[in-house]
Design a protein around this motif. Structure first.
Motif, PDB file in Angstrom:
ATOM      1  N   PRO A  85       3.610 -13.343  -2.694  1.00 18.96           N
ATOM      2  CA  PRO A  85       4.744 -12.523  -3.132  1.00 18.96           C
ATOM      3  C   PRO A  85       4.993 -11.318  -2.225  1.00 18.96           C
ATOM      4  CG  PRO A  85       2.915 -12.322  -4.674  1.00 18.96           C
ATOM      5  CD  PRO A  85       2.553 -13.395  -3.694  1.00 18.96           C
ATOM      6  N   GLY A  86       3.967 -10.809  -1.572  1.00 26.13           N
ATOM      7  CA  GLY A  86       4.149  -9.710  -0.631  1.00 26.13           C
ATOM      8  C   GLY A  86       5.020 -10.119   0.551  1.00 26.13           C
ATOM      9  N   PHE A  87       4.961 -11.378   0.931  1.00 25.49           N
ATOM     10  CA  PHE A  87       5.831 -11.909   1.977  1.00 25.49           C
ATOM     11  C   PHE A  87       7.234 -12.141   1.428  1.00 25.49           C
ATOM     12  CE2 PHE A  87       7.699 -15.553   4.236  1.00 25.49           C
ATOM     13  CZ  PHE A  87       7.756 -15.031   5.511  1.00 25.49           C
ATOM     14  N   HIS A  88       7.311 -12.711   0.227  1.00 28.40           N
ATOM     15  CA  HIS A  88       8.618 -13.003  -0.379  1.00 28.40           C
ATOM     16  C   HIS A  88       9.462 -11.743  -0.550  1.00 28.40           C
ATOM     17  CE1 HIS A  88       6.438 -16.623  -2.356  1.00 28.40           C
ATOM     18  NE2 HIS A  88       6.747 -16.866  -1.098  1.00 28.40           N
ATOM     19  N   ILE A  89       8.822 -10.648  -0.996  1.00 29.36           N
ATOM     20  CA  ILE A  89       9.596  -9.430  -1.220  1.00 29.36           C
ATOM     21  C   ILE A  89      10.127  -8.855   0.088  1.00 29.36           C
ATOM     22  CG2 ILE A  89       7.750  -7.707  -1.168  1.00 29.36           C
ATOM     23  CD1 ILE A  89      10.712  -7.853  -3.646  1.00 29.36           C
ATOM     24  N   LEU A  90       9.459  -9.099   1.190  1.00 29.59           N
ATOM     25  CA  LEU A  90       9.983  -8.647   2.480  1.00 29.59           C
ATOM     26  C   LEU A  90      11.288  -9.370   2.816  1.00 29.59           C
ATOM     27  CD1 LEU A  90       6.700  -8.372   4.585  1.00 29.59           C
ATOM     28  CD2 LEU A  90       8.010  -6.523   3.508  1.00 29.59           C
ATOM     29  N   ILE A  91      11.390 -10.634   2.458  1.00 22.97           N
ATOM     30  CA  ILE A  91      12.634 -11.385   2.662  1.00 22.97           C
ATOM     31  C   ILE A  91      13.738 -10.791   1.789  1.00 22.97           C
ATOM     32  CG2 ILE A  91      13.777 -13.623   2.391  1.00 22.97           C
ATOM     33  CD1 ILE A  91      10.975 -14.889   2.940  1.00 22.97           C
ATOM     34  N   GLY A 122       8.925  -0.396   8.112  1.00 22.60           N
ATOM     35  CA  GLY A 122       8.600  -0.753   9.488  1.00 22.60           C
ATOM     36  C   GLY A 122       8.112  -2.183   9.608  1.00 22.60           C
ATOM     37  N   ARG A 123       7.578  -2.488  10.752  1.00 26.56           N
ATOM     38  CA  ARG A 123       7.128  -3.853  11.051  1.00 26.56           C
ATOM     39  C   ARG A 123       5.725  -4.099  10.479  1.00 26.56           C
ATOM     40  NH1 ARG A 123       8.052  -4.623  17.277  1.00 26.56           N
ATOM     41  NH2 ARG A 123       7.381  -6.705  16.702  1.00 26.56           N
ATOM     42  N   ARG A 124       5.497  -5.340  10.124  1.00 28.38           N
ATOM     43  CA  ARG A 124       4.173  -5.850   9.722  1.00 28.38           C
ATOM     44  C   ARG A 124       3.594  -5.132   8.491  1.00 28.38           C
ATOM     45  NH1 ARG A 124       4.533  -5.450  15.081  1.00 28.38           N
ATOM     46  NH2 ARG A 124       3.420  -3.467  15.096  1.00 28.38           N
ATOM     47  N   LEU A 125       4.421  -4.887   7.489  1.00 32.99           N
ATOM     48  CA  LEU A 125       3.911  -4.355   6.228  1.00 32.99           C
ATOM     49  C   LEU A 125       3.132  -5.453   5.509  1.00 32.99           C
ATOM     50  CD1 LEU A 125       3.727  -2.220   3.969  1.00 32.99           C
ATOM     51  CD2 LEU A 125       5.905  -3.125   3.104  1.00 32.99           C
ATOM     52  N   PHE A 126       1.945  -5.117   5.035  1.00 32.00           N
ATOM     53  CA  PHE A 126       1.129  -6.052   4.250  1.00 32.00           C
ATOM     54  C   PHE A 126       1.024  -5.512   2.836  1.00 32.00           C
ATOM     55  CE2 PHE A 126      -3.455  -7.543   3.379  1.00 32.00           C
ATOM     56  CZ  PHE A 126      -3.023  -8.663   2.699  1.00 32.00           C
ATOM     57  N   ILE A 127       1.614  -6.242   1.902  1.00 32.69           N
ATOM     58  CA  ILE A 127       1.518  -5.899   0.484  1.00 32.69           C
ATOM     59  C   ILE A 127       0.534  -6.889  -0.123  1.00 32.69           C
ATOM     60  CG2 ILE A 127       2.742  -5.776  -1.705  1.00 32.69           C
ATOM     61  CD1 ILE A 127       5.254  -5.022  -0.125  1.00 32.69           C
ATOM     62  N   ASP A 128      -0.640  -6.399  -0.503  1.00 34.64           N
ATOM     63  CA  ASP A 128      -1.698  -7.265  -1.026  1.00 34.64           C
ATOM     64  C   ASP A 128      -1.756  -7.130  -2.538  1.00 34.64           C
ATOM     65  OD1 ASP A 128      -3.757  -9.070  -0.981  1.00 34.64           O
ATOM     66  OD2 ASP A 128      -5.266  -7.643  -0.308  1.00 34.64           O
ATOM     67  N   HIS A 129      -1.759  -8.250  -3.242  1.00 31.29           N
ATOM     68  CA  HIS A 129      -1.778  -8.252  -4.711  1.00 31.29           C
ATOM     69  C   HIS A 129      -0.714  -7.299  -5.236  1.00 31.29           C
ATOM     70  CE1 HIS A 129      -5.465 -10.559  -4.668  1.00 31.29           C
ATOM     71  NE2 HIS A 129      -5.962  -9.686  -3.804  1.00 31.29           N
ATOM     72  N   GLY A 130       0.532  -7.544  -4.867  1.00 31.60           N
ATOM     73  CA  GLY A 130       1.609  -6.573  -4.994  1.00 31.60           C
ATOM     74  C   GLY A 130       2.100  -6.215  -6.377  1.00 31.60           C
ATOM     75  N   MET A 131       1.635  -6.848  -7.422  1.00 35.03           N
ATOM     76  CA  MET A 131       2.180  -6.574  -8.751  1.00 35.03           C
ATOM     77  C   MET A 131       2.164  -5.087  -9.061  1.00 35.03           C
ATOM     78  SD  MET A 131       3.571  -7.901 -11.402  1.00 35.03           S
ATOM     79  CE  MET A 131       3.264  -9.641 -11.318  1.00 35.03           C
ATOM     80  N   TYR A 140      -1.620  -1.713  -1.587  1.00 34.94           N
ATOM     81  CA  TYR A 140      -2.264  -2.530  -2.611  1.00 34.94           C
ATOM     82  C   TYR A 140      -1.575  -2.376  -3.963  1.00 34.94           C
ATOM     83  CZ  TYR A 140      -5.950  -3.515   0.699  1.00 34.94           C
ATOM     84  OH  TYR A 140      -6.640  -3.960   1.794  1.00 34.94           O
ATOM     85  N   HIS A 141      -1.914  -3.237  -4.884  1.00 31.89           N
ATOM     86  CA  HIS A 141      -1.235  -3.361  -6.174  1.00 31.89           C
ATOM     87  C   HIS A 141      -1.194  -2.058  -6.975  1.00 31.89           C
ATOM     88  CE1 HIS A 141      -5.480  -4.148  -6.990  1.00 31.89           C
ATOM     89  NE2 HIS A 141      -5.255  -3.690  -8.204  1.00 31.89           N
ATOM     90  N   VAL A 164      -2.445   2.390   1.530  1.00 33.06           N
ATOM     91  CA  VAL A 164      -2.264   2.982   0.210  1.00 33.06           C
ATOM     92  C   VAL A 164      -3.109   2.155  -0.750  1.00 33.06           C
ATOM     93  CG1 VAL A 164      -0.625   3.564  -1.611  1.00 33.06           C
ATOM     94  CG2 VAL A 164       0.059   3.757   0.789  1.00 33.06           C
ATOM     95  N   GLY A 165      -4.126   2.775  -1.326  1.00 41.63           N
ATOM     96  CA  GLY A 165      -5.075   2.071  -2.182  1.00 41.63           C
ATOM     97  C   GLY A 165      -4.480   1.656  -3.519  1.00 41.63           C
ATOM     98  N   ALA A 166      -5.162   0.735  -4.167  1.00 45.26           N
ATOM     99  CA  ALA A 166      -4.725   0.238  -5.468  1.00 45.26           C
ATOM    100  C   ALA A 166      -4.596   1.371  -6.470  1.00 45.26           C
ATOM    101  CB  ALA A 166      -5.711  -0.803  -5.977  1.00 45.26           C
ATOM    102  N   GLY A 167      -3.466   1.412  -7.168  1.00 41.74           N
ATOM    103  CA  GLY A 167      -3.236   2.405  -8.196  1.00 41.74           C
ATOM    104  C   GLY A 167      -2.801   3.767  -7.699  1.00 41.74           C
TER     105      GLY A 167
END
Length: 137
Positions: free
Chosen positions: A31-37, A76-85, A102-103, A127-130
């Motif tokens: 989903p972290g990739f999908h939201i970038l689209i 910017g480029r190459r944002l990684f959203i991990d466990h994005g909920m 992170y989520h 940016v850490g979880a929470g």
């Protein structure tokens, strides 16, 4: 150019996430990739003053991913959203290159200022979880 950027995003996610097995998995399941689209489409509409359509696209993305990025946010480029909920990124937020979020994190604001209300992240920021990163006016 857009497809090249998306491929770069998918490769970056695969590099940063030890649980990913291949790029196809990232493109189909993350989903972290999908939201970038969704955000790229919404941001394009926002920049061209199709504000309602931009918000509609961003809300559809939120519905499917649980990640809310305002169409006005600059990413910017190459944002990684991990466990994005639960991630929320406000309208005037700016995110640099090679960041990880992170989520359950918020890039928000506390004021009603019409201009710059949300924080900026530089390059290579995690940016850490929470986390709640707020800009005060």
């Amino acid at each position: 150019m857009v497809f090249k950027d998306l491929y770069e995003d998918a490769k970056n996610i695969m590099k940063k996430d030890p649980a990913s097995r291949n790029i196809l998995e990232v493109i189909i399941l993350y989903p972290g990739f999908h939201i970038l689209i969704f955000h790229r489409i919404a941001h394009f509409l926002y920049r061209h003053k199709f504000l309602f359509l931009a918000r509609l696209v961003s809300q559809i993305g939120r519905f499917f991913t649980g990640i809310e990025i305002h169409p006005g946010a600059k990413i910017g480029r190459r944002l990684f959203i991990d466990h994005g909920m639960g991630i929320v990124i406000g309208e005037t937020a700016t995110i640099g290159n090679d960041c990880t979020i992170y989520h359950n994190s918020t890039l928000g604001g506390t004021g009603k200022d019409k201009y710059k209300r949300h924080p900026d992240l530089g390059n290579n920021v995690m940016v850490g979880a929470g986390a709640k990163v707020l800009r005060t006016n």
